[in-house]
Design a protein around this motif. Structure first.
Motif, PDB file in Angstrom:
ATOM      1  N   LEU A 146       0.992  -1.132   0.135  1.00  0.00           N
ATOM      2  CA  LEU A 146      -0.046  -0.108   0.151  1.00  0.00           C
ATOM      3  C   LEU A 146       0.750   1.277   0.173  1.00  0.00           C
ATOM      4  O   LEU A 146       0.578   2.155  -0.542  1.00  0.00           O
ATOM      5  N   PHE A 147       1.794   1.401   0.887  1.00  0.00           N
ATOM      6  CA  PHE A 147       2.847   2.349   1.003  1.00  0.00           C
ATOM      7  C   PHE A 147       3.686   2.480  -0.602  1.00  0.00           C
ATOM      8  O   PHE A 147       3.889   3.792  -0.757  1.00  0.00           O
ATOM      9  N   LEU A 171       1.196   4.168  -2.730  1.00  0.00           N
ATOM     10  CA  LEU A 171       0.950   5.568  -2.628  1.00  0.00           C
ATOM     11  C   LEU A 171       2.080   6.389  -2.922  1.00  0.00           C
ATOM     12  O   LEU A 171       1.939   7.511  -3.590  1.00  0.00           O
ATOM     13  N   ALA A 213       0.703   7.238  -6.469  1.00  0.00           N
ATOM     14  CA  ALA A 213      -0.362   8.163  -6.169  1.00  0.00           C
ATOM     15  C   ALA A 213       0.082   9.659  -6.040  1.00  0.00           C
ATOM     16  O   ALA A 213      -0.382  10.729  -6.620  1.00  0.00           O
ATOM     17  N   LEU A 214       1.140   9.825  -5.021  1.00  0.00           N
ATOM     18  CA  LEU A 214       1.640  11.048  -4.663  1.00  0.00           C
ATOM     19  C   LEU A 214       2.414  11.932  -5.707  1.00  0.00           C
ATOM     20  O   LEU A 214       2.225  12.817  -5.979  1.00  0.00           O
TER      21      LEU A 214
END
Length: 95
Positions: free
Chosen positions: A31-32, A35, A39-40
């Motif tokens: 997940l990290f 992200l 995503a970031l």
């Protein structure tokens, strides 16, 4: 442009899946990974790439508002260019 975005999301998704299914990886790590690698950075890049379009839209809306205010300023309060009629009957003696 969108092809590069889709390709980057695909690569990052594959990285996250490989980390989640790895014997030493975890779902939280996947997940990290998604992200922080996907995503970031994509959000920042898309925000920066859309800045000229947002600026142009803001200028266009301001110009339209200025033009609308200039058109309305020469009109009567009721929105027409004619003088308002006497809509309130006068009080006093009836003839």
């Amino acid at each position: 442009m969108y092809l590069l975005i889709i390709a980057w999301v695909y690569v990052v998704l594959m990285m996250a899946i490989s980390e989640a299914t790895s014997t030493q990886g975890t779902v939280l790590g996947a997940l990290f990974t998604f992200l922080l690698y996907g995503a970031l950075p994509l959000g920042i890049v898309l925000y920066l790439m859309r800045t000229p379009a947002r600026r142009a839209r803001r200028k266009r809306l301001a110009a339209e508002a200025t033009a609308a205010a200039a058109d309305v300023s020469g009109q009567a309060p009721n929105g027409s260019s004619h003088a308002p009629g006497d809509t309130v009957p006068s009080k006093g003696k009836e003839l």
